[in-house]
Design a protein around this motif. Sequence first.
Motif, PDB file in Angstrom:
ATOM      1  N   CYS A 286       0.835  -1.209   0.000  1.00 51.62           N
ATOM      2  CA  CYS A 286       0.000   0.000   0.000  1.00 51.62           C
ATOM      3  C   CYS A 286       0.864   1.250   0.000  1.00 51.62           C
ATOM      4  CB  CYS A 286      -0.930   0.009   1.215  1.00 51.62           C
ATOM      5  SG  CYS A 286      -2.269  -1.195   1.126  1.00 51.62           S
ATOM      6  N   LEU A 287       1.893   1.267   0.831  1.00 52.99           N
ATOM      7  CA  LEU A 287       2.796   2.416   0.875  1.00 52.99           C
ATOM      8  C   LEU A 287       3.527   2.600  -0.450  1.00 52.99           C
ATOM      9  CD1 LEU A 287       4.295   2.072   4.469  1.00 52.99           C
ATOM     10  CD2 LEU A 287       2.634   3.772   3.664  1.00 52.99           C
ATOM     11  N   GLY A 288       3.966   1.496  -1.035  1.00 57.44           N
ATOM     12  CA  GLY A 288       4.667   1.572  -2.319  1.00 57.44           C
ATOM     13  C   GLY A 288       3.794   2.141  -3.421  1.00 57.44           C
ATOM     14  N   VAL A 289       2.570   1.652  -3.508  1.00 61.78           N
ATOM     15  CA  VAL A 289       1.646   2.151  -4.528  1.00 61.78           C
ATOM     16  C   VAL A 289       1.297   3.606  -4.240  1.00 61.78           C
ATOM     17  CG1 VAL A 289      -0.687   1.910  -5.490  1.00 61.78           C
ATOM     18  CG2 VAL A 289       0.710  -0.125  -5.090  1.00 61.78           C
ATOM     19  N   ALA A 290       1.050   3.912  -2.976  1.00 62.18           N
ATOM     20  CA  ALA A 290       0.694   5.285  -2.605  1.00 62.18           C
ATOM     21  C   ALA A 290       1.791   6.275  -2.969  1.00 62.18           C
ATOM     22  CB  ALA A 290       0.392   5.358  -1.112  1.00 62.18           C
ATOM     23  N   ASN A 291       3.020   5.891  -2.804  1.00 63.95           N
ATOM     24  CA  ASN A 291       4.136   6.790  -3.085  1.00 63.95           C
ATOM     25  C   ASN A 291       4.508   6.853  -4.564  1.00 63.95           C
ATOM     26  OD1 ASN A 291       4.767   7.821  -0.462  1.00 63.95           O
ATOM     27  ND2 ASN A 291       5.494   5.791   0.075  1.00 63.95           N
ATOM     28  N   THR A 292       3.961   5.965  -5.351  1.00 66.89           N
ATOM     29  CA  THR A 292       4.303   5.890  -6.766  1.00 66.89           C
ATOM     30  C   THR A 292       3.224   6.426  -7.684  1.00 66.89           C
ATOM     31  OG1 THR A 292       5.598   3.903  -6.308  1.00 66.89           O
ATOM     32  CG2 THR A 292       5.018   4.294  -8.599  1.00 66.89           C
ATOM     33  N   ILE A 293       1.974   6.222  -7.330  1.00 65.73           N
ATOM     34  CA  ILE A 293       0.874   6.419  -8.269  1.00 65.73           C
ATOM     35  C   ILE A 293       0.750   7.859  -8.780  1.00 65.73           C
ATOM     36  CG2 ILE A 293      -0.952   6.758  -6.557  1.00 65.73           C
ATOM     37  CD1 ILE A 293      -2.666   4.910  -8.351  1.00 65.73           C
ATOM     38  N   VAL A 294       0.786   8.850  -7.902  1.00 67.18           N
ATOM     39  CA  VAL A 294       0.606  10.229  -8.345  1.00 67.18           C
ATOM     40  C   VAL A 294       1.802  10.729  -9.166  1.00 67.18           C
ATOM     41  CG1 VAL A 294       0.323  12.632  -7.588  1.00 67.18           C
ATOM     42  CG2 VAL A 294      -1.090  10.825  -6.582  1.00 67.18           C
TER      43      VAL A 294
ATOM     44  N   CYS B 190      -6.784  13.860  -9.519  1.00 71.60           N
ATOM     45  CA  CYS B 190      -7.524  14.135  -8.277  1.00 71.60           C
ATOM     46  C   CYS B 190      -7.934  12.830  -7.604  1.00 71.60           C
ATOM     47  CB  CYS B 190      -8.758  14.986  -8.563  1.00 71.60           C
ATOM     48  SG  CYS B 190      -8.379  16.693  -8.991  1.00 71.60           S
ATOM     49  N   TYR B 191      -8.405  11.894  -8.403  1.00 73.34           N
ATOM     50  CA  TYR B 191      -8.811  10.607  -7.857  1.00 73.34           C
ATOM     51  C   TYR B 191      -7.596   9.864  -7.299  1.00 73.34           C
ATOM     52  CZ  TYR B 191     -11.986   6.676  -7.306  1.00 73.34           C
ATOM     53  OH  TYR B 191     -12.764   5.687  -6.782  1.00 73.34           O
ATOM     54  N   ALA B 192      -6.474   9.968  -7.992  1.00 77.05           N
ATOM     55  CA  ALA B 192      -5.240   9.327  -7.521  1.00 77.05           C
ATOM     56  C   ALA B 192      -4.801   9.926  -6.190  1.00 77.05           C
ATOM     57  CB  ALA B 192      -4.140   9.462  -8.563  1.00 77.05           C
ATOM     58  N   ASP B 193      -4.992  11.230  -6.020  1.00 77.53           N
ATOM     59  CA  ASP B 193      -4.671  11.864  -4.734  1.00 77.53           C
ATOM     60  C   ASP B 193      -5.506  11.264  -3.614  1.00 77.53           C
ATOM     61  OD1 ASP B 193      -2.679  13.641  -5.622  1.00 77.53           O
ATOM     62  OD2 ASP B 193      -4.136  15.215  -6.089  1.00 77.53           O
ATOM     63  N   GLU B 194      -6.802  11.093  -3.855  1.00 76.20           N
ATOM     64  CA  GLU B 194      -7.688  10.507  -2.848  1.00 76.20           C
ATOM     65  C   GLU B 194      -7.295   9.067  -2.540  1.00 76.20           C
ATOM     66  OE1 GLU B 194     -11.838  10.925  -3.821  1.00 76.20           O
ATOM     67  OE2 GLU B 194     -11.542  12.994  -4.479  1.00 76.20           O
ATOM     68  N   LEU B 195      -6.990   8.327  -3.578  1.00 78.26           N
ATOM     69  CA  LEU B 195      -6.579   6.943  -3.401  1.00 78.26           C
ATOM     70  C   LEU B 195      -5.264   6.868  -2.634  1.00 78.26           C
ATOM     71  CD1 LEU B 195      -7.177   3.987  -4.027  1.00 78.26           C
ATOM     72  CD2 LEU B 195      -6.078   4.302  -6.245  1.00 78.26           C
ATOM     73  N   THR B 196      -4.352   7.781  -2.925  1.00 81.78           N
ATOM     74  CA  THR B 196      -3.073   7.837  -2.211  1.00 81.78           C
ATOM     75  C   THR B 196      -3.290   8.054  -0.720  1.00 81.78           C
ATOM     76  OG1 THR B 196      -1.840   8.584  -4.137  1.00 81.78           O
ATOM     77  CG2 THR B 196      -0.921   9.144  -1.987  1.00 81.78           C
ATOM     78  N   GLU B 197      -4.172   8.964  -0.380  1.00 82.44           N
ATOM     79  CA  GLU B 197      -4.467   9.210   1.041  1.00 82.44           C
ATOM     80  C   GLU B 197      -4.962   7.941   1.729  1.00 82.44           C
ATOM     81  OE1 GLU B 197      -6.969  12.584   1.900  1.00 82.44           O
ATOM     82  OE2 GLU B 197      -5.972  13.778   0.347  1.00 82.44           O
ATOM     83  N   ALA B 198      -5.870   7.244   1.078  1.00 88.60           N
ATOM     84  CA  ALA B 198      -6.410   6.019   1.669  1.00 88.60           C
ATOM     85  C   ALA B 198      -5.328   4.956   1.817  1.00 88.60           C
ATOM     86  CB  ALA B 198      -7.568   5.489   0.816  1.00 88.60           C
TER      87      ALA B 198
END
Length: 120
Positions: free
Chosen positions: A13-21, A65-73
């Motif tokens: 989750c952390l890896g995806v969150a830090n990469t996606i945006v 914007c959606y990626a930002d929300e997903l990153t937060e989660a």
Amino acid sequence: MADALPNVDRLQCLGVANTIVPLLREIHRYEETVVFPAYEAALTLAESKLACTNRLRAEHLEDECYADELTEALLAIGHGDRIDNAEAVGFMLRGFFESVRRHIAFEREHILPRIGFSGL
């Protein structure tokens, strides 16, 4: 990841969150500065009035914007927050990736052939 909820790998989750945006923004920048101008240059005058690149640019903003929300989660999950509603998180993941898949499919079908790129 969505299918594993609520028992997800927190490091993943952390890896995806830090990469996606950052990845999404870099891809969008490339499309908007290289791919879209090439496509627009390949259009006839009549076609240029119907050019879809304005819509695709708007989709880029929505996706980011959606990626930002997903990153937060995903960051919250990765840092140990409890997943109260696994179904909602799964819906967020699937919704985001389905939107990106549709965007890519459209570009593969309409944009890339027009600019002579068939490598995908």
